[in-house]
Write a protein that holds these residues in place. Structure first.
Motif, PDB file in Angstrom:
ATOM      1  N   GLU A   1       0.854  -1.186   0.000  1.00 40.58           N
ATOM      2  CA  GLU A   1       0.000   0.000   0.000  1.00 40.58           C
ATOM      3  C   GLU A   1       0.894   1.240   0.000  1.00 40.58           C
ATOM      4  O   GLU A   1       1.725   1.415   0.894  1.00 40.58           O
ATOM      5  CB  GLU A   1      -0.915  -0.005   1.231  1.00 40.58           C
ATOM      6  CG  GLU A   1      -1.971  -1.101   1.179  1.00 40.58           C
ATOM      7  CD  GLU A   1      -2.942  -1.000   2.337  1.00 40.58           C
ATOM      8  OE1 GLU A   1      -2.891   0.014   3.066  1.00 40.58           O
ATOM      9  OE2 GLU A   1      -3.761  -1.918   2.513  1.00 40.58           O
TER      10      GLU A   1
ATOM     11  N   GLU B   1       1.425   5.581  -0.729  1.00 44.49           N
ATOM     12  CA  GLU B   1       0.807   6.904  -0.830  1.00 44.49           C
ATOM     13  C   GLU B   1       1.551   7.791  -1.813  1.00 44.49           C
ATOM     14  O   GLU B   1       0.952   8.506  -2.600  1.00 44.49           O
ATOM     15  CB  GLU B   1       0.770   7.576   0.555  1.00 44.49           C
ATOM     16  CG  GLU B   1      -0.276   6.985   1.480  1.00 44.49           C
ATOM     17  CD  GLU B   1      -0.551   7.897   2.666  1.00 44.49           C
ATOM     18  OE1 GLU B   1       0.027   9.006   2.726  1.00 44.49           O
ATOM     19  OE2 GLU B   1      -1.350   7.504   3.539  1.00 44.49           O
ATOM     20  N   LYS B   2       2.884   7.737  -1.763  1.00 44.56           N
ATOM     21  CA  LYS B   2       3.698   8.587  -2.618  1.00 44.56           C
ATOM     22  C   LYS B   2       4.660   7.706  -3.417  1.00 44.56           C
ATOM     23  O   LYS B   2       5.608   7.154  -2.864  1.00 44.56           O
ATOM     24  CB  LYS B   2       4.479   9.607  -1.780  1.00 44.56           C
ATOM     25  CG  LYS B   2       3.569  10.558  -1.003  1.00 44.56           C
ATOM     26  CD  LYS B   2       4.374  11.514  -0.136  1.00 44.56           C
ATOM     27  CE  LYS B   2       3.448  12.453   0.640  1.00 44.56           C
ATOM     28  NZ  LYS B   2       4.209  13.387   1.516  1.00 44.56           N
TER      29      LYS B   2
ATOM     30  N   ALA C   1      -2.602   5.022  -4.604  1.00 43.36           N
ATOM     31  CA  ALA C   1      -1.580   6.030  -4.300  1.00 43.36           C
ATOM     32  C   ALA C   1      -2.148   7.433  -4.477  1.00 43.36           C
ATOM     33  O   ALA C   1      -2.880   7.705  -5.427  1.00 43.36           O
ATOM     34  CB  ALA C   1      -0.370   5.831  -5.206  1.00 43.36           C
ATOM     35  N   LYS C   2      -1.820   8.322  -3.552  1.00 42.09           N
ATOM     36  CA  LYS C   2      -2.320   9.697  -3.612  1.00 42.09           C
ATOM     37  C   LYS C   2      -1.476  10.563  -4.540  1.00 42.09           C
ATOM     38  O   LYS C   2      -1.960  11.571  -5.066  1.00 42.09           O
ATOM     39  CB  LYS C   2      -2.354  10.286  -2.199  1.00 42.09           C
ATOM     40  CG  LYS C   2      -3.343   9.591  -1.267  1.00 42.09           C
ATOM     41  CD  LYS C   2      -3.313  10.198   0.126  1.00 42.09           C
ATOM     42  CE  LYS C   2      -4.300   9.490   1.050  1.00 42.09           C
ATOM     43  NZ  LYS C   2      -4.260  10.043   2.437  1.00 42.09           N
TER      44      LYS C   2
END
Length: 471
Positions: free
Chosen positions: A282, A284-285, A307-308
């Motif tokens: 998992e 995010e960046k 992913a953000k």
């Protein structure tokens, strides 16, 4: 020059960017019959047909387009299936803009766009699967000889299908548990649905081709066994060994090769967690290093996995980007950020050994290098850091060593790829033929298929002459 055809190609329906980043479904919805008929009418039916010359497998493009225009879709399928065993695949992943469409006469006229040949090939293949007659193909008596094919990617499937049609008994050996090679584990579901790949493979099996999975040639089956049981062997194991830049911090947790990252998603159903208990990390960046189609695939997959922020770091500019322009545009629409003229110099880790950032340096383009592209050079003092919890390197791949290390008699070139005749695929020893990425290095699906078609003809000639001589 004014023509009695629409100057612009008919837009192909797609999922919206907002919708598609939430799923792994096919991005392109495809033409309806009415739309396909209208687009096919833009073909000028050129006598010199440059599009055929631009196609590595020499499909009769004007012929199959004319049949669509006349609404004779069965005839269109009959034409296209004479030249390719993987039309639904080619219509989705081939770089048509650099091949058939790149030399289309319509596209060379000022103010006009080339005929959407790739999307038309996709259309007729999908139509056949859904609406066409289900008559089983006629399988020739497989009496001309026995051929082994090592690997089950696009080059292997092409040579296997063509040889089966010629009357050969063909056995394909695949080391992984699913056939398809890069089509199954390398290209994401949203660009090439696995059901499509399985459908194409089933069509090849229907020709009498036998596919054995979980067989590592060089280990569970020896080279000596192949030589004693088969008249010829075709090797197309691809280039699946990832390259790494080797910058400090490469061993940190969260640094992946694109091949590992995409395999976790594609072959192990990581995108269907928790239905399948094979989740990917998992993130995010995410930072993706590279500018090819594989880099686009990794970046767009990371977005779909939640992913953000996804950024691509590429050491050259957009003008030199090797990825298909369609894939780049899709990535931009979906929110991928591109850092041009930028290169990693160090991966930054936490005290626990996890990646937390990538230190980069700005680049400028100098004189052209061996590839013909301007060589990127570092700008001293321009370093900066991008926060990241996942790094995906997509900077190329090399040959798989399992088979090559077990086959000491096989002649290799200086780069470690099989040394094979570019026109016939024949290698040394003479009973071995090879094609695709294991010969050329990483290239396109359609070029691998083209090598398979040439090799099938050469293998037929080799076996026929050998038997005629009583050897």
């Amino acid at each position: 020059m004014a023509l009695d055809i629409a100057p612009k190609r008919l837009p192909v329906p797609e999922q919206s960017a907002e919708e598609r980043i939430k799923n792994f479904n096919d991005v392109v919805i495809g033409y309806s019959i009415e739309e396909a008929v209208a687009e096919s009418a833009r073909c000028l039916q050129c006598k010199n047909a440059p599009c055929i010359k631009g196609c590595p497998v020499s499909i009769d493009i004007p012929g199959f387009l004319k049949a669509i225009k006349e609404k004779d879709l069965e005839k269109s399928w009959d034409i296209i299936s004479q030249y390719t065993n993987l039309p639904a695949v080619c219509g989705r992943v081939c770089p048509q803009e650099k091949q058939c469409e790149g030399v289309c006469t319509v596209g060379r006229i000022k103010g006009y766009e080339p005929v959407s040949i790739g999307k038309m090939e996709r259309f007729i293949a999908d139509w056949k699967a859904e609406h066409g007659s289900k008559v089983a193909p006629k399988v020739p008596e497989q009496t001309k000889g026995n051929v082994a094919v090592v690997g089950s990617g696009p080059s292997s499937l092409t040579v296997a299908g063509d040889l089966a049609k010629m009357g050969y008994k063909v056995t394909v050996y695949e080391a992984l548990h699913a056939a398809g090679g890069v089509l199954m584990y390398g290209i994401p579901e949203f660009r090439l649905p696995k059901a499509i790949v399985r459908r194409e493979i089933d069509n090849i099996k229907a020709l009498g081709v036998k596919i054995e999975t979980n067989v590592a040639v060089g280990r569970s089956v020896t080279i000596e066994e192949l030589q004693s049981h088969f008249d010829a062997v075709y090797i197309a194991t691809g280039a699946g060994t990832p390259h790494f830049m080797g910058v400090p911090g490469t061993s940190l947790n969260g640094v992946y090769s694109a091949s590992e990252y995409l395999t976790r998603i594609n072959l192990m159903h990581g995108y269907e967690f928790p239905k399948y208990d094979t989740p990917t990390k998992e993130s995010e960046k995410v930072v993706v290093v590279g500018g090819g189609n594989v880099a686009m695939d990794a970046a767009r997959s990371a977005l779909r996995l939640g992913a953000k922020s996804v950024q691509v770091v590429y050491r050259r500019s957009l003008e030199e980007l090797p990825a298909r322009i369609e894939e780049y545009h899709h990535a931009v629409e979906e929110g991928v950020i591109f850092n041009w003229l930028t290169n990693p110099v160090e991966y930054v880790g936490s005290e626990t050994g996890n990646i937390v950032g990538v230190k980069c340096i700005r680049m400028e383009l100098g004189e052209p290098d061996a590839s013909g592209r301007r060589r990127p050079q570092e700008i001293k003092g321009s370093e900066f850091t991008i926060e990241a919890d996942t790094i995906i390197e997509a900077i190329g791949q090399g040959p798989n060593k399992v088979l090559l290390s077990a086959f000491q008699e096989l002649k290799l070139n200086k780069k470690g790829y099989i040394d094979a005749d570019p026109e016939t695929g024949q290698a040394d020893p003479e009973w071995v033929f090879a094609g695709g990425d294991i010969v050329t290095g990483a290239a396109t699906v359609i070029l691998a298929m083209g090598a398979g078609k040439k090799a099938a003809e050469a293998i037929d000639k080799y076996i026929t002459e050998k038997k005629a001589a009583g050897k």
